[in-house]
Design a protein around this motif. Sequence first.
Motif, PDB file in Angstrom:
ATOM      1  N   ARG A 123       0.832  -1.207   0.000  1.00  0.00           N
ATOM      2  CA  ARG A 123       0.000   0.000   0.000  1.00  0.00           C
ATOM      3  C   ARG A 123       0.865   1.255   0.000  1.00  0.00           C
ATOM      4  O   ARG A 123       0.520   2.266  -0.613  1.00  0.00           O
ATOM      5  N   GLN A 124       2.003   1.203   0.678  1.00  0.00           N
ATOM      6  CA  GLN A 124       2.916   2.342   0.681  1.00  0.00           C
ATOM      7  C   GLN A 124       3.436   2.619  -0.722  1.00  0.00           C
ATOM      8  O   GLN A 124       3.464   3.763  -1.188  1.00  0.00           O
ATOM      9  N   GLU A 126       2.025   1.666  -3.535  1.00  0.00           N
ATOM     10  CA  GLU A 126       0.911   2.098  -4.378  1.00  0.00           C
ATOM     11  C   GLU A 126       0.627   3.577  -4.197  1.00  0.00           C
ATOM     12  O   GLU A 126       0.332   4.296  -5.167  1.00  0.00           O
ATOM     13  N   ALA A 234      -3.412   5.528  -0.603  1.00  0.00           N
ATOM     14  CA  ALA A 234      -3.999   4.424   0.144  1.00  0.00           C
ATOM     15  C   ALA A 234      -3.827   4.636   1.640  1.00  0.00           C
ATOM     16  O   ALA A 234      -2.816   5.152   2.095  1.00  0.00           O
ATOM     17  N   LEU A 236      -2.727   3.860   4.969  1.00  0.00           N
ATOM     18  CA  LEU A 236      -1.670   2.994   5.462  1.00  0.00           C
ATOM     19  C   LEU A 236      -1.939   2.524   6.879  1.00  0.00           C
ATOM     20  O   LEU A 236      -1.105   1.839   7.471  1.00  0.00           O
ATOM     21  N   LYS A 238      -4.472   0.323   8.384  1.00  0.00           N
ATOM     22  CA  LYS A 238      -5.560  -0.630   8.292  1.00  0.00           C
ATOM     23  C   LYS A 238      -5.298  -1.772   9.255  1.00  0.00           C
ATOM     24  O   LYS A 238      -4.149  -2.105   9.562  1.00  0.00           O
TER      25      LYS A 238
END
Length: 373
Positions: A123-124, A126, A234, A236, A238
């Motif tokens: 996610r980082q 992305e 995104a 980060l 979650k």
Amino acid sequence: MLSQFMVLFGFFALILVSIFWINKAVRMFDRLIGDGQPAWVFLEFTALTLPGVIGIVLPMATFAAAVYVTNRLVNESELTVVQATGYSPWRLIRAAAVFGTVIALIMSLLSHFLIPLSLGELRQREAEVRQSVSARFLEEGEFLHPAPGITFYIRDITPEGALRDVFLSDRRDPESPMTYTSSQAYLVQEGGGTKLVMVKGLAQSLRPEGQRLFTTHFEDFSYDISRLIAQNPASLNKVEFAPTPDLILQPETVAKSTRATPGELQYALHSRFSQALLCVVAALIGFATLLLGGFSRFGVWWQVLAAFALLIVVKLIESSVTGAVIGNAAAWPLMYLPSAAGFLIAFLMLYLAARPDLWRRPSLWWRSARGAT
């Protein structure tokens, strides 16, 4: 027998991982390469998805290996010979239990450590790619729309990074739309932002009142395009990225940072343990079900279908309890209901395999009754 389980598990895991991974890689390739990202970014992204893919296929590969090895032993009459020497189904299943436990340990390593780390890093990366200017602006010969009301075009990009024949239309303000054209432009990083520096160009503004067009020639003009880049990185924080020790020892802190409900926290935590148990369940069901029945020249296809159906039942139970746990954190013990049901099914299969007369007796009674008449 354990070595055969592990060899076949490696084979099926490789096949399943390849299928799932290629499916993800193809979609990721279209998105990343289409956005102008280099090949090494694609390789990095696909590598980061690998732990999650392995975690998905481990129970399936475990079940397939257990069924395949047991089916081969039955067809070659090895199990029949071993049972004739006095080995009970309870003793025979030890190898399958050890095999399932080994895979469960691998699954625990993935679910507790590797998968959260890889998802967070993915996610980082992305988020960084989505904020990349080159992915949205440096495309030759195409009219791009990086934001509502913005149209951007570049005819050519030189090896030195100069942009030739640039067109930029800004229609976000209907009362004062602006159009910029220049023969040459550059992207410049300044103050944490990105600016488009246009050289020898023309700015045009059309005023609605009177439909008057104003033009301005300029030698150089800078346009801040940082705000045109989609600012939706995104999240980060979650619950899927949280380490297991934090979920156990600091649930309030994790809930505050991820904005997750107590039910979501409990589901994320206990699913990491229950998935490992399901690997053991898959191995036991696959082995125990194929012990039913004796040697047949038609094979054990009905036992294979029965094992597959029983595994589906376990997965249906798992799906049914997910919503209940997310909706009510106090219902977290339900997360282990599928595993408990799987162990119970394996126990019943072993019980029937150890006492074949219990389920053969009705058919024998029916045959004897027909013979008497």
